[in-house]
Design an enzyme around this catalytic site. Structure first.
Site, short mmCIF file in Angstrom:
data_model
loop_
_atom_site.label_atom_id
_atom_site.label_comp_id
_atom_site.label_asym_id
_atom_site.label_seq_id
_atom_site.Cartn_x
_atom_site.Cartn_y
_atom_site.Cartn_z
CD GLN A 29 -2.95 -1.13 2.26
OE1 GLN A 29 -2.68 -1.74 3.28
NE2 GLN A 29 -4.07 -0.46 2.13
NE ARG A 75 0.00 -4.75 11.90
CZ ARG A 75 -1.08 -4.89 11.13
NH1 ARG A 75 -1.99 -3.94 11.08
NH2 ARG A 75 -1.26 -5.97 10.43
CG HIS A 84 -0.83 -6.11 5.29
ND1 HIS A 84 -0.95 -5.43 6.50
CD2 HIS A 84 -1.96 -5.79 4.60
CE1 HIS A 84 -2.08 -4.74 6.51
NE2 HIS A 84 -2.71 -4.94 5.37
CD GLU A 126 -7.69 -6.97 8.04
OE1 GLU A 126 -8.09 -7.04 6.86
OE2 GLU A 126 -7.89 -5.98 8.74
CG ASN A 134 -6.28 -5.20 11.71
OD1 ASN A 134 -5.54 -4.93 12.67
ND2 ASN A 134 -5.80 -5.56 10.54
CE1 TYR A 193 -9.85 0.55 9.45
CE2 TYR A 193 -9.56 -1.83 9.55
CZ TYR A 193 -9.03 -0.56 9.36
OH TYR A 193 -7.69 -0.41 9.10
CD GLU A 212 -5.00 -2.70 9.48
OE1 GLU A 212 -6.10 -2.46 8.91
OE2 GLU A 212 -4.13 -3.43 8.99
CD1 TRP A 222 -6.38 -2.97 0.97
CD2 TRP A 222 -4.82 -4.01 -0.26
NE1 TRP A 222 -5.31 -3.26 1.79
CE2 TRP A 222 -4.35 -3.90 1.07
CE3 TRP A 222 -3.99 -4.64 -1.20
CZ2 TRP A 222 -3.10 -4.37 1.47
CZ3 TRP A 222 -2.74 -5.11 -0.80
CH2 TRP A 222 -2.32 -4.98 0.51
CG PHE A 263 -8.37 4.27 5.34
CD1 PHE A 263 -9.13 3.92 6.45
CD2 PHE A 263 -8.79 3.82 4.10
CE1 PHE A 263 -10.27 3.13 6.32
CE2 PHE A 263 -9.92 3.04 3.96
CZ PHE A 263 -10.67 2.69 5.08
C1 GAL Z 1 -7.75 -3.59 6.51
C2 GAL Z 1 -6.39 -3.83 5.91
C3 GAL Z 1 -5.64 -2.59 5.58
C4 GAL Z 1 -6.51 -1.46 5.08
C5 GAL Z 1 -7.76 -1.31 5.94
C6 GAL Z 1 -8.73 -0.26 5.45
O1 GAL Z 1 -8.60 -4.67 6.23
O2 GAL Z 1 -5.60 -4.63 6.75
O3 GAL Z 1 -4.62 -2.93 4.68
O4 GAL Z 1 -6.77 -1.60 3.75
O5 GAL Z 1 -8.45 -2.51 6.02
O6 GAL Z 1 -9.58 -0.74 4.48
#
Ligand code: GAL
Length: 466
Positions: free
Chosen positions: A17, A74, A122, A168, A297, A299, A370, A425, A433
């Site tokens: 990334q 990280r 990753h 992940e 991680n 979100y 994350e 991605w 982000f």
């Molecule tokens: C996670 C991933 C990261 C980043 C993030 C935000 O799933 O580990 O690389 O893309 O989501 O979408």
């Protein structure tokens, strides 16, 4: 709101990334280099060929982190940068330039007092392992991954004390082998379980290698899983069961074998049947207890309900499993604020998930590796980036973490995703982000207001205004 004195504060990135330098100095291609060249796979035809050009600008980036006051970083190592074909055999060798790059990055971090946290995988698998050996579907990949991990431990283990084997596995399995929206772009209802299985075997084998051969380094090694919270839509027993099932298919899939029983959750065995592979006794023993900490991680949050026959089930991002297998309807509350990525902002879901993990897995040492949000940032005429919504996001989620600590959860650290805007991605550069803004034309770095705010949190070990 003060955090424990030894709480780890960090920011996170990954090699594909941010690095760019996709063929620089002997690096081999990864599955993402190939996937990004397939027309229509990545938003706007973007690639990670240059990304943030961190490969050439890492000194500037580390100095910037130090100025912001970030104590831990990280990042991930690109396997094909170290091993261009993924293997060392009659055709494949080790790339000394790749080793040199990470040597320099690690040394620069340490010179600036920043602690490296290294992810081994990753998602950027060496392309040759995919085209010649079927990637994560081939049981022998556990040997390849362990050889690569050993090279990393040997090369960097004197200075790196925190290792994460996989980032992940769920995303690799579901998005890479189920929905096909991520590399390697496979679509199948059985391959995700096969790929996930060999990822877990690879993880356990690499951890064993570290513990047996590198214990003298005195580091810690673990795995990072992703999970959103699943809140029962109603108090009805079937909706509660649906939410629990959704969490077991999401997080339990990869966490139960490591932190609980050495095997998958029983509900998966029941519902997935023959498509879910079996571990041998020896593999179960190797898996069980194979992580020194619980990397998470996190979100967002969704409601979960018993699937109704006539409702369309979601099978895109945020689903949490192969929809037909877990059979759960997911939805969001329209009143929840959404990020640019369309993920709902629900800090209390984070608190509940942390509690769920502590209860299910015996309160392991936990790190959020994350958490963050994509927003449509605007650059002011004076060049600054004022992003109050991102500050609110972090404030909310960190307050939830603080509450979880009060609940008795053994939360030891937090990493913001991400240090800088990067290659998101399949979405390319559409979503930002970062705590640091990247100008896509000049690649100039500008810390957003949230970066300054977060640096303050890390320096004071406390949330301001609380
Ligand atoms: C996670 C991933 C990261 C980043 C993030 C935000 O799933 O580990 O690389 O893309 O989501 O979408």
């Amino acid at each position: 709101m003060n955090f424990p004195q030894d709480f780890t504060w960090g920011v996170a990135t990954s090699s594909y990334q941010i690095e760019g330098g996709h063929d620089a100095d002997g690096k081999g291609p990864s599955i993402w280099d190939a996937f990004s060249r397939i027309p229509g796979r990545i938003h706007a035809g973007d690639t990670g060929d240059v990304a943030c050009d961190h490969f050439h600008r890492f000194r500037e980036d580390v100095a910037m982190m130090a100025r912001l006051g970030i104590p831990a970083y990280r990042f991930s190592i690109s396997w094909p940068r170290l091993m261009p074909t993924g293997r060392v055999d009659d055709r494949g060798t080790i790339n000394p330039e790749g080793i040199r790059f990470y040597d320099q990055l690690i040394d620069t971090l340490l010179e600036h007092g920043i602690e490296p946290w290294v992810t081994l995988y990753h998602w950027d698998l060496p392309l040759a392992l995919q085209t010649e050996r079927d990637g994560w579907l081939n049981p022998s990949i556990a040997d390849d991954f362990t050889a690569y991990a050993r090279l990393c431990f040997q090369s960097f283990g004197d200075r790196v004390k925190h290792w994460i084997t996989f980032n992940e596995p769920w995303v690799v399995a579901i998005l890479g082998y189920g929905q096909g929206v991520f590399a390697p772009g496979r679509t199948s209802t059985s391959e995700p379980y096969t790929a996930g299985h060999h990822i877990l075997r690879s993880h356990a084998k690499a951890v064993r290698c570290y513990r047996e051969e590198f214990a003298h380094h005195g580091g810690r090694i673990g795995i990072t899983n992703n999970c959103d919270w699943r809140e029962p839509l109603t108090g009805k027993p079937e909706d509660r069961a649906a939410a629990e099932r959704a969490l077991e298919f999401y997080l339990g899939w990869f966490a139960d074998p490591v932190f609980k029983s050495g095997d998958y959750p029983p509900v998966m065995r029941e519902r997935v049947g023959d498509r879910l592979p079996h571990f041998t006794e020896a593999e179960r023993a190797e898996l069980s207890g194979s992580s020194d900490f619980f990397g998470l991680n996190h979100y967002t949050t969704m409601f979960a309900a018993e699937a109704s026959r006539d409702s369309g089930k979601q099978s895109v991002y945020g689903n949490g499993g192969i929809s037909e297998d877990q059979d759960v309807d997911l939805s969001v509350d329209p009143s929840w604020p959404l990020t640019h990525f369309q993920w709902a902002v629900v800090p209390w879901g984070c608190r509940k998930l942390l509690r769920w993990i502590a209860d299910r897995y015996g309160n392991p040492p936990l790190y959020i590796t994350e958490n963050g949000c994509a927003l449509e940032d605007v650059v002011s005429p004076d060049g600054s980036v004022d992003d109050p919504d991102r500050i609110d996001f972090y404030q909310g989620y960190l307050a939830a973490c603080h509450e979880a600590l009060g609940d008795g959860v053994d939360l030891r650290g937090y990493f913001a995703w991400s240090l800088m805007d990067n290659m998101e991605w399949a979405s390319g550069y559409k979503f930002r982000f970062g705590l640091v803004h990247i100008d896509r034309e000049t690649l100039a770095r500008t810390p957003k207001h949230s970066a300054l705010w977060y640096g303050g949190v890390a320096r004071h070990n406390a949330l301001p205004g609380t």
